[in-house]
Design a protein around this motif. Structure first.
Motif, PDB file in Angstrom:
ATOM      1  N   ARG A 631       0.861  -1.190   0.000  1.00 48.82           N
ATOM      2  CA  ARG A 631       0.000   0.000   0.000  1.00 48.82           C
ATOM      3  C   ARG A 631       0.893   1.235   0.000  1.00 48.82           C
ATOM      4  NH1 ARG A 631      -5.145  -0.123   1.697  1.00 48.82           N
ATOM      5  NH2 ARG A 631      -4.922   1.527   3.263  1.00 48.82           N
ATOM      6  N   TYR A 632       0.508   2.219  -0.793  1.00 50.41           N
ATOM      7  CA  TYR A 632       1.303   3.425  -0.993  1.00 50.41           C
ATOM      8  C   TYR A 632       0.453   4.653  -0.696  1.00 50.41           C
ATOM      9  CZ  TYR A 632       4.380   0.238  -3.541  1.00 50.41           C
ATOM     10  OH  TYR A 632       5.200  -0.806  -3.901  1.00 50.41           O
ATOM     11  N   GLN A 633       1.062   5.589   0.016  1.00 52.87           N
ATOM     12  CA  GLN A 633       0.383   6.862   0.279  1.00 52.87           C
ATOM     13  C   GLN A 633       0.961   7.926  -0.655  1.00 52.87           C
ATOM     14  OE1 GLN A 633       0.974   9.451   3.967  1.00 52.87           O
ATOM     15  NE2 GLN A 633      -1.020   8.510   4.386  1.00 52.87           N
ATOM     16  N   THR A 658      -4.368   6.710  -0.475  1.00 48.43           N
ATOM     17  CA  THR A 658      -3.683   5.468  -0.140  1.00 48.43           C
ATOM     18  C   THR A 658      -4.256   4.361  -1.011  1.00 48.43           C
ATOM     19  OG1 THR A 658      -3.304   6.172   2.142  1.00 48.43           O
ATOM     20  CG2 THR A 658      -3.133   3.824   1.675  1.00 48.43           C
ATOM     21  N   LEU A 687       3.733   2.106   2.647  1.00 47.80           N
ATOM     22  CA  LEU A 687       3.341   2.001   4.047  1.00 47.80           C
ATOM     23  C   LEU A 687       3.761   0.645   4.613  1.00 47.80           C
ATOM     24  CD1 LEU A 687      -0.216   3.576   3.811  1.00 47.80           C
ATOM     25  CD2 LEU A 687       1.936   4.681   4.458  1.00 47.80           C
TER      26      LEU A 687
END
Length: 687
Positions: A631-633, A658, A687
């Motif tokens: 998961r990427y913000q 996100t 994350l």
């Protein structure tokens, strides 16, 4: 039949040999460790049919005169009579990471050296030795087969202030021949080719890439035979070995394979250039923000003006000050004094010491411009040594200059002493090494002489970095980069032109060596006026610098440049150590790429709006190279750059998003509306 294999990163080469020269029978994705190489070689054997010879001549590492296509070796004796040697296999020298295939013919020894590099590429080189002097018309680096499941190749063209233009050329029966005969790698045809298979894009599919590491003019041919086989050859420009001799060598050919699209080839070449080819004086040193004074003052040097400019540049965030052309001889324009590498005491009565002291007091280091390979007819050097020129006396000059013959030891000795004296007298950590005219003859000895001079200076002054500049991007290849540390991609500081140029050059060059400067408000090469934010973000996407008179900036422009320069400094360590991944854009008006950290923990997207889009709203931009389950913000760094017409609820304008890697690579991100000459900058962390 004998067989061998080498593995480099995600690719494998398999070789086979009967009695003649070794040949490649497989080049592609890494094979299982237990793969039966004899079966691989057997599976590559072709049938015969009507209209063919009774034996199919192999596509060997140096196709010989019996081969139906272009030969990899064309020789004559010292008097010009053709030689047609038939080589027999001698032996293979094998190490864990290399194979040297040795073959013999009467009075001749041919070696093909293939190495698997830790950066994941193969390097290949051909060596020829003879008992008696002979002449080489053509000597190809080890020849590789081109992919069959392909309908086109991509090579590179360009011109001054318009470098790195990718050309898609269909495969068809016959030869695609490109030859750089200007005596340098060239704006017109730098020594690269990409070989994508069907369905390959920037982010997906299989592709192969080749880069010939030579600066002196080269020849590339891509051939499809009537029987359907394909080959690609690279070597020095034909006829550039101007003297008979007993030892010859091709340059190194660098070979990469990718199953993640053209961007995978780019990532492989970037890592190889940055981590193997370039020999950094201090690998841990951050890439400093440059200031170059050329487009501020040209030849009009004065200590007062340059000191004021240096003060302003340091205030904006510059960390290295480079004094460009005009400091030596009686150099008031480009008609005089090249070759006279002594201080112009009219402009610099106390030498450069006062300027350097001021620059150092501001916390910046100091760099200096040279053009060592050139000479003006109007110079003390040329009047003393007209015989030192390369080519005839009545040649047409280029930029009012001729070329010094660097194959002559006395010429190299003079240049070494002159440059070394300047480097010894002053605290200089950087040379901008220019090369502003084409050579009057194609001569491999000139390139080797340039290499020898650079090697000697590097040995004597190991802490000095050198930039390769040749009318901008006219000499960019792994041969020169083994001796230098930065390239000047183009003399164009137009950020719109640079956007496209940098994007395409990233298929070959890493960020750490690609110089990019914030140019003047009114661009000197295109006449365009572009926003400071766009100019600064384009420069911050590579090795950043400034090249304008900083005294022209308004305070809002200066504040914006300071902020973006500070962002570059905060992020350069991971950006320079990572890779650039060009993205497939659904909108041709948008030029987009990701810069991904080496450990995958963060990335930044640069999405440049080069022109107005055909559709009303931005199309989603799919990302690449991410972990699907991670998961990427994401957040938009510069929402303030949106135009007044941007009035909708786009999520990135107001906060963070996100999303999983799978979502980002499948659906992508939707950016706000943008005017042309806007660069959206999206930062993300895993994350």
């Amino acid at each position: 039949m004998k067989t061998w294999r080498l593995d480099a990163g995600a690719q494998t080469l398999v070789f086979a040999c009967d009695d003649g020269l070794a040949r490649v029978v497989y080049w592609g994705a890494e094979l299982p460790e237990a793969e039966d190489l004899a079966q691989i070689a057997a599976s590559a054997r072709n049938d015969l049919t009507g209209g063919m010879m009774d034996v199919l001549a192999p596509l060997s590492l140096s196709p010989d005169q019996g081969f139906a296509g272009q030969a990899g070796l064309v020789l004559t004796d010292a008097l010009g009579a053709p030689l047609e040697p038939r080589f027999a296999f001698d032996r293979a020298e094998i190490s864990p990471n290399s194979i040297a295939f040795h073959a013999r013919a009467e009075g001749l020894r041919l070696t093909h050296l293939i190495e698997a590099q830790p950066t994941g590429v193969f390097t290949l080189q051909t060596l020829l030795e003879a008992d008696a002097p002979l002449r080489v018309q053509w000597l190809a680096a080890p020849v590789l087969p081109a992919p069959q499941l392909a309908d086109h190749m991509i090579d590179v063209a360009g011109r001054w202030i318009g470098e790195f233009r990718l050309q898609s050329v269909p495969w068809s029966a016959g030869i695609r021949l490109r030859e750089a005969r200007t005596g340098r790698s060239g704006h017109e045809h730098p020594p690269y080719v990409l070989l994508p298979e069907l369905g390959c894009s920037k982010t997906a599919g299989r592709a192969f890439g080749l880069h010939y590491a030579w600066s002196g003019g080269h020849r590339m041919l891509a051939e499809e035979l009537p029987d359907g086989r394909r080959q690609v050859q690279f070597g020095h420009a034909s006829g550039s070995e101007r003297a008979a001799g007993t030892r010859f060598a091709s340059a190194v050919l660098i070979a990469a394979y990718s199953d993640s699209g053209l961007g995978g080839i780019g990532a492989a070449f970037q890592r190889d250039i940055r981590d193997r080819v370039v020999q950094w004086p201090d690998p841990a040193r951050p890439r400093p923000v440059h200031y170059n004074c050329w487009e501020a003052i040209y030849f009009n040097h004065s200590l007062a003006d340059l000191s004021a400019i240096a003060t302003r540049a340091a205030d904006l965030g510059a960390e290295r000050f480079v004094l460009d052309d005009g400091w030596f001889g009686r150099r008031d324009d480009d008609t005089t004094s090249l070759g006279d590498w002594v201080m112009d005491r009219r402009k610099w009565p106390e030498g450069l010491a006062p300027l350097i002291a001021h620059v150092k007091s501001l916390g910046m280091s100091f760099g200096l411009w040279f053009e060592p390979e050139m000479v003006n007819p109007n110079s003390d050097l040329y009047r003393a040594h007209p015989d030192w020129r390369l080519g005839p006396a009545d040649q047409v000059t280029g930029r009012n200059q001729m070329v010094l013959d660097l194959a002559r030891p006395e010429v190299r000795s003079y240049l070494f002493d002159a440059i070394s004296a300047i480097l010894a007298e002053y605290d200089i950590d950087y040379i901008k090494w220019d090369h502003n005219r084409l050579l009057p003859v194609v001569d491999a000895g000139q390139a080797l002489g340039s290499y020898a001079l650079l090697d000697a200076l590097r040995a004597a002054h190991p802490n000095v970095e050198i930039e390769s500049c040749a009318s901008g991007g006219g000499r960019i290849d792994a041969g020169i980069l083994a001796r230098t540390h930065r390239v000047w991609l183009s003399d164009s500081n137009d950020a719109l032109e640079r956007l496209r140029m940098q994007h395409d050059a990233a298929l070959f060059l890493p960020s750490a060596i690609t110089g990019s400067h914030v140019g003047p408000r009114h661009c000197h090469t295109s006449g365009r006026v572009l926003p400071m934010g766009f100019r600064a973000w384009v420069a911050a996407a590579r090795h950043m610098g400034f090249e304008m008179d900083p005294r022209e900036l308004t305070e809002p422009e200066a504040a914006e440049l300071r902020a973006i320069t500070a962002w570059y400094k905060q992020n350069r360590a991971w950006m320079m150590a990572g890779v650039i991944l060009p993205l497939d854009s659904a909108d041709p008006a948008v030029v987009a790429e990701m810069q991904l950290a080496a450990d995958g923990s963060r990335f930044v997207v640069f999405a440049g709006q080069a022109e107005a889009s055909e559709q009303i709203l931005p199309r989603p931009l799919r990302l690449a190279g991410l972990e699907p389950a991670a998961r990427y913000q994401l957040c938009l760094r510069n929402p303030q750059d949106r135009p007044p017409q941007s009035r909708g609820p786009n999520a990135l304008k107001t906060g963070a998003l996100t999303l999983s890697g799978a979502a980002l690579m499948s659906a992508g991100i939707t950016l706000p509306v943008a005017w042309p000459a806007t660069m959206w900058v999206v930062e993300a962390i895993r994350l």
